[in-house]
Design an enzyme around this catalytic site. Sequence first.
Site, PDB file in Angstrom:
ATOM      1  N   LEU A 204      -4.077  -4.921  -4.315  1.00  0.00           N
ATOM      2  CA  LEU A 204      -4.600  -4.731  -2.956  1.00  0.00           C
ATOM      3  C   LEU A 204      -5.962  -4.054  -3.062  1.00  0.00           C
ATOM      4  O   LEU A 204      -6.079  -2.959  -3.607  1.00  0.00           O
ATOM      5  CB  LEU A 204      -3.631  -3.838  -2.170  1.00  0.00           C
ATOM      6  CG  LEU A 204      -3.734  -3.812  -0.649  1.00  0.00           C
ATOM      7  CD1 LEU A 204      -3.332  -5.151  -0.049  1.00  0.00           C
ATOM      8  CD2 LEU A 204      -2.853  -2.691  -0.092  1.00  0.00           C
ATOM      9  N   HIS A 205      -7.007  -4.736  -2.563  1.00  0.00           N
ATOM     10  CA  HIS A 205      -8.326  -4.131  -2.702  1.00  0.00           C
ATOM     11  C   HIS A 205      -9.323  -4.536  -1.618  1.00  0.00           C
ATOM     12  O   HIS A 205     -10.377  -3.918  -1.495  1.00  0.00           O
ATOM     13  CB  HIS A 205      -8.929  -4.518  -4.059  1.00  0.00           C
ATOM     14  CG  HIS A 205      -9.420  -5.938  -4.104  1.00  0.00           C
ATOM     15  ND1 HIS A 205      -8.557  -7.014  -4.243  1.00  0.00           N
ATOM     16  CD2 HIS A 205     -10.671  -6.460  -4.016  1.00  0.00           C
ATOM     17  CE1 HIS A 205      -9.268  -8.132  -4.257  1.00  0.00           C
ATOM     18  NE2 HIS A 205     -10.548  -7.823  -4.112  1.00  0.00           N
ATOM     19  N   ARG A 206      -9.046  -5.561  -0.831  1.00  0.00           N
ATOM     20  CA  ARG A 206     -10.060  -6.063   0.100  1.00  0.00           C
ATOM     21  C   ARG A 206     -10.337  -5.043   1.199  1.00  0.00           C
ATOM     22  O   ARG A 206      -9.409  -4.454   1.773  1.00  0.00           O
ATOM     23  CB  ARG A 206      -9.624  -7.394   0.712  1.00  0.00           C
ATOM     24  CG  ARG A 206      -9.635  -8.523  -0.296  1.00  0.00           C
ATOM     25  CD  ARG A 206      -9.609  -9.885   0.340  1.00  0.00           C
ATOM     26  NE  ARG A 206      -9.723 -10.910  -0.692  1.00  0.00           N
ATOM     27  CZ  ARG A 206     -10.872 -11.388  -1.165  1.00  0.00           C
ATOM     28  NH1 ARG A 206     -12.002 -10.940  -0.679  1.00  0.00           N
ATOM     29  NH2 ARG A 206     -10.881 -12.309  -2.101  1.00  0.00           N
ATOM     30  N   PRO A 207     -11.603  -4.839   1.526  1.00  0.00           N
ATOM     31  CA  PRO A 207     -11.952  -3.876   2.566  1.00  0.00           C
ATOM     32  C   PRO A 207     -11.211  -4.113   3.875  1.00  0.00           C
ATOM     33  O   PRO A 207     -10.819  -3.161   4.557  1.00  0.00           O
ATOM     34  CB  PRO A 207     -13.468  -4.073   2.735  1.00  0.00           C
ATOM     35  CG  PRO A 207     -13.933  -4.555   1.399  1.00  0.00           C
ATOM     36  CD  PRO A 207     -12.804  -5.410   0.875  1.00  0.00           C
ATOM     37  N   ASP A 281      -4.002  -9.579  -2.172  1.00  0.00           N
ATOM     38  CA  ASP A 281      -5.050 -10.081  -1.286  1.00  0.00           C
ATOM     39  C   ASP A 281      -6.198 -10.648  -2.125  1.00  0.00           C
ATOM     40  O   ASP A 281      -7.291 -10.875  -1.622  1.00  0.00           O
ATOM     41  CB  ASP A 281      -5.535  -9.006  -0.313  1.00  0.00           C
ATOM     42  CG  ASP A 281      -6.097  -7.767  -0.997  1.00  0.00           C
ATOM     43  OD1 ASP A 281      -6.214  -7.758  -2.239  1.00  0.00           O
ATOM     44  OD2 ASP A 281      -6.428  -6.788  -0.286  1.00  0.00           O
TER      45      ASP A 281
END
Length: 368
Positions: A204-207, A281
């Site tokens: 999980l990393h998307r802004p 994501d």
Amino acid sequence: MRLIHVVGARPNFVKMAPLYQELEKRSAFKQTILHTGQHFDPEMYQVFFDQFGLPKPEIELGITGGSVNDQLARMLSAIDKILSNLEPSMIVVYGDVTSTLAAALVAVRYSHLLVHVEAGLRSFDNSMPEEINRIVVDRLAHRLYVTEQSGIDHLSTEGVDPGKVVFAGNIMIDSLYRYLSKTSPVTDIEPRLSDINGYGVLTLHRPGNVDNELRLRAIMDGIARVAQQFPIVMPIHPRTRGRCNEFGIALESIEGLILRDPLSYIDMLSLVKNASVVLTDSGGVQEETAALSIPCVTIRDNTERPATITCGANRLVAPHAEAIAGAVAEALKPGSDMSVPPLWDGNTASRIADDLLQQVWAMEHACA
């Protein structure tokens, strides 16, 4: 003929490695790696090059930190100086990161042949910086290598000359197949999975997911529900860790969630290939799970990789706790039909290298 590979983010290296190695087998190019520094982890940096058998980049710009626009401005200036001095014949860019856009904008100013590997993907979500990058780079590129049929369709709709477009397959999968044999038993990567019957992996990393407190809390509530059924291993992205700390989200208190620092490519592949389900994501993880026929739940409103859905491996889910738990249950139902998308066969780099040689031949004869 000098060819420069421009890379800056971790997925770029995964895509570049097989093409660099294929081009080394051919004598037409003097290859140079330019690393912008966009994503730089000193602990993982050398490991990445060692694992992929790549030489250290000849050019390292060290541009890290700051906003997207700040990085872009610094990259434009630095890459401009490099290209004006080296005068390469061909620039190869990968994917959709800021480094890709910066190199493309500079390359066309000098009339260098611009090659885009992983062209044509579209999420139709202009709130994502990556979507803008894809559209601009595809408009500027002279040769566009596409991973799936949707890319062909999108570029055709946008009026891109079909003579520039090649359906080459997915170069990420070349790396995946090449390094599967080097993976380790999962308990060597995460001993806490000993005597466990099934586990999940979370990235999980998307802004759009982690910068919104309500959205991030809802996602982690869903993960907590899934982790009641089996352990979830989460190699945590620095951005995600920072936001959780800022919002007071205590990940350590989620029973069944196993937190890890970021992993090397091969260690991450070791985890994913044995997982019961993967939640993500990430675009690349969607592709890797599709190639491995591992059920994937993508926590996003859209995907630029619809082939992962039509092949039966992937499903989109909204960032709501009940929806996430329900999607995982659906993904784990027995009897799901999955297939690997066309040309995701491990031979994409070879097809691209052969086509680039043809481009060189055409350029040389045009100048004769």
